[in-house]
Design a protein around this motif. Structure first.
Motif, short mmCIF file in Angstrom:
data_model
loop_
_atom_site.label_atom_id
_atom_site.label_comp_id
_atom_site.label_asym_id
_atom_site.label_seq_id
_atom_site.Cartn_x
_atom_site.Cartn_y
_atom_site.Cartn_z
N ALA A 238 -10.20 16.22 -5.34
CA ALA A 238 -10.44 14.82 -5.02
C ALA A 238 -10.10 13.91 -6.20
N GLU A 239 -10.44 14.37 -7.42
CA GLU A 239 -10.13 13.57 -8.60
C GLU A 239 -8.61 13.46 -8.82
N THR A 240 -7.92 14.56 -8.67
CA THR A 240 -6.47 14.53 -8.86
C THR A 240 -5.78 13.72 -7.76
N TYR A 241 -6.37 13.71 -6.58
CA TYR A 241 -5.81 12.88 -5.50
C TYR A 241 -5.83 11.40 -5.90
N THR A 242 -6.97 10.97 -6.46
CA THR A 242 -7.07 9.56 -6.88
C THR A 242 -6.04 9.24 -7.96
N LYS A 243 -5.87 10.12 -8.93
CA LYS A 243 -4.90 9.87 -10.00
C LYS A 243 -3.47 9.92 -9.48
N ALA A 244 -3.19 10.85 -8.58
CA ALA A 244 -1.84 10.96 -8.03
C ALA A 244 -1.49 9.73 -7.20
N LEU B 62 -2.25 15.37 -15.94
CA LEU B 62 -1.32 14.70 -16.86
C LEU B 62 -1.96 13.43 -17.40
N ASN B 63 -2.00 13.30 -18.73
CA ASN B 63 -2.66 12.13 -19.33
C ASN B 63 -1.65 11.11 -19.88
N ARG B 64 -0.39 11.22 -19.50
CA ARG B 64 0.62 10.26 -19.94
C ARG B 64 0.82 9.20 -18.86
N PRO B 65 1.07 7.95 -19.27
CA PRO B 65 1.25 6.88 -18.28
C PRO B 65 2.59 7.02 -17.56
N VAL B 66 2.58 7.72 -16.43
CA VAL B 66 3.80 7.96 -15.67
C VAL B 66 3.59 7.45 -14.25
N ARG B 67 4.59 6.70 -13.75
CA ARG B 67 4.56 6.26 -12.36
C ARG B 67 5.95 6.47 -11.78
N ARG B 68 5.97 7.05 -10.58
CA ARG B 68 7.25 7.26 -9.90
C ARG B 68 7.10 6.89 -8.43
N GLU B 69 8.25 6.71 -7.82
CA GLU B 69 8.24 6.25 -6.42
C GLU B 69 7.54 7.24 -5.50
N VAL B 70 7.81 8.53 -5.70
CA VAL B 70 7.23 9.57 -4.85
C VAL B 70 6.47 10.55 -5.74
N GLN C 126 0.84 -1.19 0.00
CA GLN C 126 0.00 0.00 0.00
C GLN C 126 0.87 1.24 0.00
N VAL C 127 0.41 2.25 -0.70
CA VAL C 127 1.17 3.50 -0.81
C VAL C 127 0.96 4.32 0.47
N ARG D 120 -0.41 6.97 -9.41
CA ARG D 120 0.91 7.16 -10.03
C ARG D 120 2.05 6.89 -9.06
N ALA D 121 1.80 6.94 -7.77
CA ALA D 121 2.85 6.73 -6.77
C ALA D 121 3.01 5.25 -6.50
N THR D 122 4.26 4.81 -6.36
CA THR D 122 4.54 3.41 -6.02
C THR D 122 4.98 3.22 -4.57
N GLY D 123 5.32 4.33 -3.90
CA GLY D 123 5.75 4.19 -2.51
C GLY D 123 5.22 5.26 -1.58
N LEU D 124 5.17 6.51 -2.03
CA LEU D 124 4.82 7.62 -1.14
C LEU D 124 4.08 8.69 -1.93
N LEU D 125 2.99 9.19 -1.32
CA LEU D 125 2.24 10.32 -1.86
C LEU D 125 2.23 11.42 -0.81
N VAL D 126 2.75 12.59 -1.17
CA VAL D 126 2.77 13.75 -0.28
C VAL D 126 1.72 14.74 -0.78
#
Length: 227
Positions: free
Chosen positions: A189-195, A167-175, A93-94, A198-204
């Protein structure tokens, strides 16, 4: 004087025609006793053993009888079924870290968070900054060199990348650092779900966004950590 009849004389018979005269050595061999060597044996006759008589064919195996327990009722042996499947490993889980900030303070709080991440040893290419309101000053600076150069930096992945939250490009990063520097609560709220996706470890999250802040149903879950 009594007269005795004369004894008949025994004359040696001569061999018939075609029969050779016996040699003296043969006569001696007949009368001489056998000395040494293997005694002459009579020829033996080999009798073939009788062929074995085939016996009765084995009967087919009988089915196993059901076991009977102590109560006397038959108990059938269950057939072995397929092996139980092992549960799949849970997806990590992120972690969600929240930084309280007003829309006017969100950019400054986000820059401080990025500096802390770099100081802690994070790779700049593993950090993505997304803004909900206006573009980040670094995004505006990179776009001044042209969009081709701007998107090339995203593909290279060697530095912190700043982009719009839509951002509509398939991008995933650790943070992923989400900067709520404007926009409506619904868009936040919508951008929170998308962000979070995209995160694999941490969302700030710098500002007010996400289910913990707005109570919007259907948003992706996370582990909120107040910093």
């Amino acid at each position: 004087m009594p007269v005795f009849p004369e004894e008949p004389e025994i004359h040696e018979s001569l061999p018939g025609p075609g029969v050779p005269f016996p040699r003296e050595s043969d006569a001696q061999a007949l009368h001489a006793p056998a000395t040494g060597g293997a005694p002459a044996t009579a020829p033996t006759t080999v009798t073939a053993a009788p062929a074995p008589v085939p016996g009765p064919r084995p009967a087919p195996p009988r089915p196993a009888q059901p076991r009977v327990d102590r109560s006397g009722s038959p108990r059938l042996i269950p057939k072995p079924g397929p092996a139980p499947r092992r549960p799949a490993a849970a997806t990590p889980q992120v972690e969600v870290r929240r930084i309280a900030a007003t829309p006017a303070q969100a950019l400054e709080r986000a820059d401080d968070a990025v500096d802390q991440l770099l100081d802690s040893g994070r790779n700049p290419g593993n950090i993505l900054v997304l803004t909900v309101g206006g573009a980040h000053p670094w995004q505006q600076h990179e776009l001044s060199f042209g969009e081709e150069r701007y998107w090339a930096q995203l593909a290279e992945g060697g530095d912190v990348f700043y982009a719009d939250a839509a951002l509509n490009r398939p991008v995933r990063r650790e943070v992923v650092v989400l900067v709520v520097n404007g926009g409506s609560p619904t868009r936040a709220a919508e951008t929170y779900t998308k962000a979070l996706a995209r995160a694999t470890g941490l969302l700030v999250v710098c500002g007010e966004a996400g289910p913990a802040a707005t109570g919007v149903s259907g948003a992706a879950p996370g582990r909120p950590v107040t910093a």
